[in-house]
Design an enzyme around this catalytic site. Sequence first.
Site, mmCIF file in Angstrom:
data_model
loop_
_atom_site.group_PDB
_atom_site.id
_atom_site.type_symbol
_atom_site.label_atom_id
_atom_site.label_comp_id
_atom_site.label_asym_id
_atom_site.label_seq_id
_atom_site.Cartn_x
_atom_site.Cartn_y
_atom_site.Cartn_z
ATOM 1 N N ASP A 1 0.898 -1.150 0.000
ATOM 2 C CA ASP A 1 0.000 0.000 0.000
ATOM 3 C C ASP A 1 0.936 1.198 0.000
ATOM 4 O OD1 ASP A 1 -1.493 2.261 0.925
ATOM 5 O OD2 ASP A 1 -3.055 0.888 1.573
ATOM 6 N N HIS A 2 1.007 1.899 -1.132
ATOM 7 C CA HIS A 2 2.092 2.881 -1.228
ATOM 8 C C HIS A 2 1.928 4.034 -0.239
ATOM 9 C CE1 HIS A 2 -0.589 5.116 -3.958
ATOM 10 N NE2 HIS A 2 0.169 6.162 -3.735
ATOM 11 N N HIS B 1 -5.832 2.825 1.290
ATOM 12 C CA HIS B 1 -5.022 3.966 1.734
ATOM 13 C C HIS B 1 -5.617 4.695 2.943
ATOM 14 C CE1 HIS B 1 -3.059 3.077 -1.921
ATOM 15 N NE2 HIS B 1 -3.755 3.840 -2.739
HETATM 16 C C1 BG6 Z 1 -3.702 4.829 -6.259
HETATM 17 C C2 BG6 Z 1 -5.077 4.933 -6.851
HETATM 18 O O1 BG6 Z 1 -3.614 3.724 -5.408
HETATM 19 O O2 BG6 Z 1 -3.426 6.016 -5.532
HETATM 20 C C3 BG6 Z 1 -5.188 6.140 -7.749
HETATM 21 O O3 BG6 Z 1 -5.346 3.752 -7.609
HETATM 22 C C4 BG6 Z 1 -4.775 7.381 -7.012
HETATM 23 O O4 BG6 Z 1 -6.509 6.297 -8.258
HETATM 24 C C5 BG6 Z 1 -3.434 7.189 -6.335
HETATM 25 O O5 BG6 Z 1 -4.692 8.442 -7.957
HETATM 26 C C6 BG6 Z 1 -3.117 8.354 -5.418
HETATM 27 O O6 BG6 Z 1 -1.823 8.223 -4.936
HETATM 28 P P1 BG6 Z 1 -0.968 9.497 -4.523
HETATM 29 O O7 BG6 Z 1 0.314 8.940 -4.007
HETATM 30 O O8 BG6 Z 1 -0.814 10.325 -5.780
HETATM 31 O O9 BG6 Z 1 -1.779 10.234 -3.499
#
Ligand code: BG6
Length: 483
Positions: free
Chosen positions: A178-179, A241
Amino acid sequence: MQDMTLVLFGATGDLAQRKLFPALYNLFLDGKMPDSISIVGLGRYYCSNETFQSKVEKALRLYSRRAVQTSGLQDFLTKFRYFSFNATDRGSYLNLFELIKNRENELGIPENRLFYLSVAPRLVDVITSNLYASGISQTQGWKRIIVEKPFGSDLKSAQQLNDTLSKAFCEKEIYRIDHYLGKPMVQNLETLVLANPVLESLLDHKQIANVQITASETVGVETRADYYDQAGAIRDMVQNHLLQLVMMTALHLPGEVTPKDNGVKKIDIIESFRPILKEEVYVDVVRGQYESGVVLDMPVAGYKEEPGVNTSSMNDTFFAARLYIDNTSWSGVPFYIRTGKRMEKKSSRIVFEFKDKLKESDALPTDGMSPNLFMLEISPNESVSLKLNMKDPSSNRFDPVYINFSNNSEDHPEAYELLLFDAMLGNTAFFAHWKEVELSWKWIQPILEAFQEDMLPLHPYPAGSSGPEAANQLLLSNQFSWW
Ligand code: BG6
């Protein structure tokens, strides 16, 4: 770090180009890679090793946070091999096995194998069972598998996916990525509290009136309508997230936790989430969908006009909710979460609003005063700030002042860098444990069903706004507003 093979399923995909190759390159620049590593990229189409290496180089030039340096570049690129691969063909796995073993022998490296699955969820099953059946995942060294989101599309499919994975890998070998857990500010939450014991006494139900977690985006559905029109904000951002951010926030503040305990404590937190009943979802949840509008000075189309989106789609591009964590630290404190596409600005942040004790006393005139806030900006900028009220001697009014620390150095590692590094080291602290994922789906499930059965309105909001008015009402009903 031990020498290893990294097998990347989906090496011609968007994630590999934008995030994974640049992350590997930046780890390489920082000397955070094994001395010897064999990287095998897999994709459906034929391409030679040389062409693949030049594609990797191109991705670095486009997306690496640091400029590509001539020195060392060839050394980096020669670690990559490409293999054209059909995930549903057993023969492909036998040939892949040959390639992996040949490279291991050539480089003299042990059978430590890290598999990265950046593929459509429907392929996870066939890939893991074939990795096992072909013998690729039965190694003399260690084996680990990184799985990208979405981890299922509801509770049942997530359980099935986990059963499949568990046939070939045990829990400590599965890295559910989960980034958001790789974002430096999220990873720093615990050090922030440990290094500042004062925060421990400030951040709990005695002092905090509410907690607000926002992840707003200016982008729309982009080219992902196929996936997004099925997933919606709830599956795309909330189940993973946002709920991870709630767990991290509630876990660290207050309390002393080391990264090792993370998983266990996060499970405790999500077990304490007050369940939302399907019939009552409309009370605590707001869903919305963007209409045409103006974002960052550009006119943009509404969601239903986007390419690939069903013109009568009831999909949610905005989600807000109020939730409670019924444990001793947070009892009675509402947590508000919201996320949306095509909003006014890109920002992920956590805001703690302190109880406004002055309002209840006559000690001071409250003209111009507003509640104290403790704010953590996660991305795109990183900052920590505390909002206080200071009296302006000339006007005799109170004005807010901010004690602010920002860290916007470009030298910051990206989420995927930190997470890949951890996976290569075997550190699972910032990956989601199966229990966390399962309990997140359990909490979400009644909301999914209420959406499915249209038990609450889908509020339109103009692109470029801060979402539907109903999301403001959610807080106003408790006399709060979004910060
Ligand atoms: C991803 C989603 O996991 O996270 C995307 O699939 C979203 O829809 C993105 O745009 C948002 O990530 P960050 O790091 O740009 O907030």
